[in-house]
Structure formats: C-alpha cells, structure tokens
Design a protein around this motif. Sequence first.
Motif, mmCIF file in Angstrom:
data_model
loop_
_atom_site.group_PDB
_atom_site.id
_atom_site.type_symbol
_atom_site.label_atom_id
_atom_site.label_comp_id
_atom_site.label_asym_id
_atom_site.label_seq_id
_atom_site.Cartn_x
_atom_site.Cartn_y
_atom_site.Cartn_z
ATOM 1 N N GLU A 137 0.778 -1.273 -0.075
ATOM 2 C CA GLU A 137 0.029 -0.141 0.018
ATOM 3 C C GLU A 137 0.839 1.248 0.109
ATOM 4 O O GLU A 137 0.473 2.251 -0.533
ATOM 5 N N VAL A 138 1.903 1.245 0.647
ATOM 6 C CA VAL A 138 2.913 2.339 0.860
ATOM 7 C C VAL A 138 3.396 2.673 -0.772
ATOM 8 O O VAL A 138 3.401 3.695 -1.199
ATOM 9 N N VAL A 139 3.846 1.364 -1.403
ATOM 10 C CA VAL A 139 4.266 1.668 -2.699
ATOM 11 C C VAL A 139 3.107 2.014 -3.822
ATOM 12 O O VAL A 139 3.360 3.003 -4.554
ATOM 13 N N ARG A 140 1.750 1.495 -3.426
ATOM 14 C CA ARG A 140 0.749 1.964 -4.388
ATOM 15 C C ARG A 140 0.783 3.688 -4.175
ATOM 16 O O ARG A 140 0.379 4.195 -5.145
ATOM 17 N N GLN A 141 0.613 4.294 -3.128
ATOM 18 C CA GLN A 141 0.472 5.447 -2.647
ATOM 19 C C GLN A 141 1.547 6.337 -3.239
ATOM 20 O O GLN A 141 1.548 7.651 -3.578
ATOM 21 N N ARG A 142 2.787 6.012 -2.727
ATOM 22 C CA ARG A 142 3.786 6.798 -3.119
ATOM 23 C C ARG A 142 4.684 6.804 -4.232
ATOM 24 O O ARG A 142 5.308 7.701 -4.766
ATOM 25 N N ILE A 143 4.420 5.451 -4.901
ATOM 26 C CA ILE A 143 5.300 5.228 -6.143
ATOM 27 C C ILE A 143 4.582 5.048 -7.451
ATOM 28 O O ILE A 143 4.897 5.506 -8.636
ATOM 29 N N VAL A 144 3.452 4.198 -7.275
ATOM 30 C CA VAL A 144 2.822 3.516 -8.489
ATOM 31 C C VAL A 144 2.402 4.832 -9.434
ATOM 32 O O VAL A 144 2.642 4.952 -10.700
ATOM 33 N N GLY A 145 1.591 5.915 -8.757
ATOM 34 C CA GLY A 145 1.252 7.081 -9.566
ATOM 35 C C GLY A 145 2.389 7.955 -10.369
ATOM 36 O O GLY A 145 2.098 8.621 -11.180
ATOM 37 N N GLN A 146 3.451 7.805 -9.926
ATOM 38 C CA GLN A 146 4.747 8.387 -10.503
ATOM 39 C C GLN A 146 5.398 7.728 -11.497
ATOM 40 O O GLN A 146 6.054 8.344 -12.350
ATOM 41 N N VAL A 147 4.802 6.517 -11.815
ATOM 42 C CA VAL A 147 5.658 5.629 -12.715
ATOM 43 C C VAL A 147 5.052 6.047 -14.145
ATOM 44 O O VAL A 147 3.742 5.576 -14.269
ATOM 45 N N ARG A 148 5.684 6.175 -15.120
ATOM 46 C CA ARG A 148 5.444 6.487 -16.377
ATOM 47 C C ARG A 148 6.120 5.568 -17.612
ATOM 48 O O ARG A 148 7.207 5.668 -17.530
ATOM 49 N N ILE A 149 5.348 5.183 -18.425
ATOM 50 C CA ILE A 149 5.955 4.228 -19.337
ATOM 51 C C ILE A 149 5.807 4.855 -20.633
ATOM 52 O O ILE A 149 4.435 5.169 -21.084
ATOM 53 N N THR A 150 6.635 5.162 -21.606
ATOM 54 C CA THR A 150 6.501 5.795 -22.828
ATOM 55 C C THR A 150 6.363 4.905 -23.999
ATOM 56 O O THR A 150 6.941 3.741 -23.742
ATOM 57 N N ASP A 151 5.821 5.094 -25.227
ATOM 58 C CA ASP A 151 6.119 4.423 -26.243
ATOM 59 C C ASP A 151 7.314 3.982 -26.754
ATOM 60 O O ASP A 151 7.749 2.899 -27.104
ATOM 61 N N ALA A 152 8.214 4.913 -26.509
ATOM 62 C CA ALA A 152 9.739 4.722 -27.101
ATOM 63 C C ALA A 152 10.147 3.644 -26.111
ATOM 64 O O ALA A 152 11.029 2.737 -26.639
ATOM 65 N N GLU A 153 9.727 3.612 -24.660
ATOM 66 C CA GLU A 153 10.605 2.467 -23.978
ATOM 67 C C GLU A 153 9.993 1.223 -24.382
ATOM 68 O O GLU A 153 10.705 0.070 -24.429
ATOM 69 N N ILE A 154 8.739 1.169 -24.690
ATOM 70 C CA ILE A 154 8.013 -0.058 -25.160
ATOM 71 C C ILE A 154 8.699 -0.544 -26.515
ATOM 72 O O ILE A 154 9.045 -1.880 -26.541
ATOM 73 N N ASP A 155 8.891 0.316 -27.443
ATOM 74 C CA ASP A 155 9.681 -0.074 -28.690
ATOM 75 C C ASP A 155 11.041 -0.524 -28.395
ATOM 76 O O ASP A 155 11.317 -1.625 -28.992
ATOM 77 N N GLN A 156 11.741 0.058 -27.464
ATOM 78 C CA GLN A 156 13.040 -0.335 -27.137
ATOM 79 C C GLN A 156 12.977 -1.810 -26.632
ATOM 80 O O GLN A 156 13.794 -2.610 -27.072
ATOM 81 N N GLU A 157 12.176 -1.929 -25.716
ATOM 82 C CA GLU A 157 11.851 -3.396 -24.912
ATOM 83 C C GLU A 157 11.561 -4.437 -26.029
ATOM 84 O O GLU A 157 12.092 -5.393 -26.142
ATOM 85 N N MET A 158 10.649 -4.144 -26.834
ATOM 86 C CA MET A 158 10.306 -4.919 -28.080
ATOM 87 C C MET A 158 11.344 -5.311 -29.029
ATOM 88 O O MET A 158 11.573 -6.315 -29.476
ATOM 89 N N GLN A 159 12.220 -4.236 -29.256
ATOM 90 C CA GLN A 159 13.446 -4.319 -30.171
ATOM 91 C C GLN A 159 14.349 -5.309 -29.434
ATOM 92 O O GLN A 159 15.045 -6.068 -30.213
ATOM 93 N N LYS A 160 14.753 -5.227 -28.164
ATOM 94 C CA LYS A 160 15.403 -6.041 -27.391
ATOM 95 C C LYS A 160 15.212 -7.447 -27.426
ATOM 96 O O LYS A 160 15.777 -8.260 -27.696
ATOM 97 N N ILE A 161 13.876 -7.761 -27.399
ATOM 98 C CA ILE A 161 13.049 -9.106 -27.374
ATOM 99 C C ILE A 161 13.486 -9.512 -28.857
ATOM 100 O O ILE A 161 13.875 -10.873 -28.869
ATOM 101 N N ILE A 162 13.240 -8.881 -29.777
ATOM 102 C CA ILE A 162 13.468 -9.122 -31.197
ATOM 103 C C ILE A 162 15.106 -9.573 -31.327
ATOM 104 O O ILE A 162 15.355 -10.734 -32.159
ATOM 105 N N GLU A 163 15.862 -8.887 -30.947
ATOM 106 C CA GLU A 163 17.330 -9.163 -31.193
ATOM 107 C C GLU A 163 17.813 -10.109 -30.156
ATOM 108 O O GLU A 163 19.052 -10.490 -30.406
ATOM 109 N N THR A 164 17.096 -10.655 -29.202
ATOM 110 C CA THR A 164 17.592 -11.750 -28.127
ATOM 111 C C THR A 164 17.409 -13.166 -28.945
ATOM 112 O O THR A 164 16.078 -13.293 -29.139
ATOM 113 N N PRO A 165 18.357 -13.927 -29.097
ATOM 114 C CA PRO A 165 18.015 -15.283 -29.663
ATOM 115 C C PRO A 165 17.039 -16.166 -28.677
ATOM 116 O O PRO A 165 17.205 -15.890 -27.658
#
Length: 427
Positions: A137-165
């Motif tokens: 609950e502490v994490v939910r109140q203090r941290i969760v609302g501050q975390v943002r994920i951008t499309d660029a981060e998702i693209d980068q992660e998906m590219q990493k998945i593609i490039e990983t054998p």
Amino acid sequence: MRRILLGAAMAAILTGTGLAPQAAQAQGSGFQPVVYVNDAAVTGFELDQRVRFLQLLRAPESSPAAAEKALIEDRLRLFAARQFGISATDEQIDAGLVEFAGRANMSVEDFTAALARAGIEQQTFRDFISAGVVWREVVRQRIVGQVRITDAEIDQEMQKIIETPQITHVALSEVIIPAPEGQEDAAMDQAARIVAGTNSEADFAAFARRYSATESAGRGGRLPWMPLANLPPSLRPLVLSLQPGQVSQPLTIPGAVVLFYLRDTRGSLRPGASEQVLDYVRFTLASEAEAARIVGISDSCEDLFVHARELPPQQIERQTLSQGQIPSGEAVRLAVLDDNEATVVSSGAAAQILMLCKRTPALMAEPELPEPAMTEAAATDAEPAPPDPNALPAREEVRNQIFNRKVGQAADAYLAELRANAVIRRP
C-alpha cells in the motif's frame, strides 16, 4: 525476499520436514532486543523465528545476518506505513495468508501446522505477511502514480526481445544428492550449501565430484549440449530462468535432490527478426549545393517538408517500405544512415536528398490482422490454436513488464533511503 517461493521449499513443507539442527542458531536469546530500528526493537526470539522461517522456505540467504537484515527492512516498511497512516486490517492479512499458503496448494491451517512442526509460531507468519501488506500500500500511494511508460520505452524493449536469440540448446552440469527416506532434510541442507558456495563452474564441479551420485560426477557434473526440447516440460522454465553461470534452486525428485548449473546456451533469432522496414524521404532538388544547404539546416524528415512547401509535390516523397522493396541503389545508401540522418546523391545537374526517418524491425511494423469470422457451429467444434512460439508479446504485456520493473526498482530505492535515514542501533 517477498518474492521467494521456491518449489523445493514448498516440497519440503508439504512433506512436513523439519529443520536441521543448525537451523535455529540465530544470534540473541529470548525476548531481549538485538537491534533497534527507529526505537522499534527486534528481539532474539524474532530473529530465531525468522531464521527458521527462511530456512524452511529454502531461501538463498537464511543466515542470522540475512534474517536480521530482513527484519530490519520489515521494521522500515512498517515505519513508512505509519508515516502514511497505513495499517493492515485482519481481512487483508488473512487474504495474504491464504494467497501465500495457496502457492503450495495448502490451506492456511495446513501451512501453519507445517510451520509449527518446524518450531515456527503462527504470529511469525502473520508478521511476515503484515509487513508485506502495508508495504504494497505504501508503494501504491508513493510510487505507482509516479511511474510513466512511454511508447519509446516499449519500442526499445520489444526491439530487445526481437534481437535476443531464442534458446534452443543448453549446456548443463548436474549434482544429484541421494535423499533416502528419513534423510531428505539433510540432502536439502547440503543442496542449499552448494547453492551458497558456488561462484564458478569450478566450484560446482568440485561439489559434483564430492556429492553427486551419478556417473557425471567424474566429469564435474558436466552433461553434453542438448536441445532444450529434450528436457521435460516442467524443467524448461527452471532452466530458462537461469543465466549462464547460475545454479538452480534445489529440486526434489523421489529419492534425491537435484541442482543444475547452466554453463552456456545456444539460440537463434525468431523468423523475420533480421528484416527491417524503412521510413524515408526522397527529395529532388535542382543542384547538389542546394541539397547540401537544406541537409545542413534539417534535423528531421518533417523539416524537409517545410523546405519543400513552395515546390511541386512530386519533388518530395515519403515512403515506408521493407528492405526488399527499396531500389538497391537507395537501399545501399540508406543502410549506413541513422534515424533523421541524410545523404545527398548527385545525378547530373540535379541532386536528391535521401533521409532515413525511422528504421523499424519488420516484426514490430507488421499490422495486427483481425481474426477471421467464424460461424457459431464452427466455433463450437474448433480446437484452440496452439500458441505461436515465435510470436512477440503484445505491447500491453511488455508495458506491464516495464511498469512492474520500474515500480520494483523505485520501491527498492525508497527502502534504501529509509534505511539510510533510520536510526539503527544495538543495545
């Protein structure tokens, strides 16, 4: 430590095994404080109980020092919860007990009975769960609302998945420790010591020669390269969770305890992983000098269209094509460009600007096709399609993975901050 739930540990609990004699050798005695955390005491009894609890769970770190660290962190979690006015209700704690025991396919009553056989009180279990409940609950109140994920981060992660054998073959070493009836706990303790004492392949090989009961012992436990598909389905996730140089947690089988050391892996890229789709601009101008001037003041493909707004539209064209569809002359020049980088191609009196807007793996560029319509009768008779092992995870799934990772990292950082600011002293 909250995430620890080892299959072998649960097997030990299910079989009702107790602790080895050395399990309860925690520092401190009785209810005397051994350490204060912001004036909240940790007693010798609590320390003894946490050591027993961690050892019963076969946690990688279950020494008195590790148990004390875990208890200090729990005090910090509870301190942070009080700062936020957070407390755990009986209903929340009971739900946590049910969820934790359920991971071992046990009821809370059976789980606590197994703990009692190992000398662990129910309150120790409740305290462990309670600290986790309020911390979430502490994490939910203090941290969760501050975390943002951008499309660029998702693209980068998906590219990493593609490039990983994708792993197709593994090189394993094994230690198989005999565990005849009545000696299962001793075998598990020996396995835990091997896990803790292995820092290299040479360490694991020495343990294999000394303790393993198979013919591979003479080779330091080394097994030949094998296809991943040759392993039993239940073992594949265990092996895939390891990085080369890591040892698995103890795995119980009838009459033995098994450890695996992952020496290396081999793999191949998923089909289509090396293909790319290029988004680029071709801009024709009257002279090479004019083309060079525009390149010098253009930072993106959009800038080129600004400079072309007074020109006939046929002079500038933006295309998105797979590599195989691009004329070879242009493909060669685009091959050396990064995103928003340009080159000038002279063609007699005129010149062309080629600017790469974006280079995208073809697997990410492919549109999702709608599922074909199906009649009610066909839907009733249809067999569910097997999952495609080469399919990329959905973007939302990747987003959730990144989100959970960021939340976990931020929570760890906050806990470290709490510890740095705390007054921790010994009596």
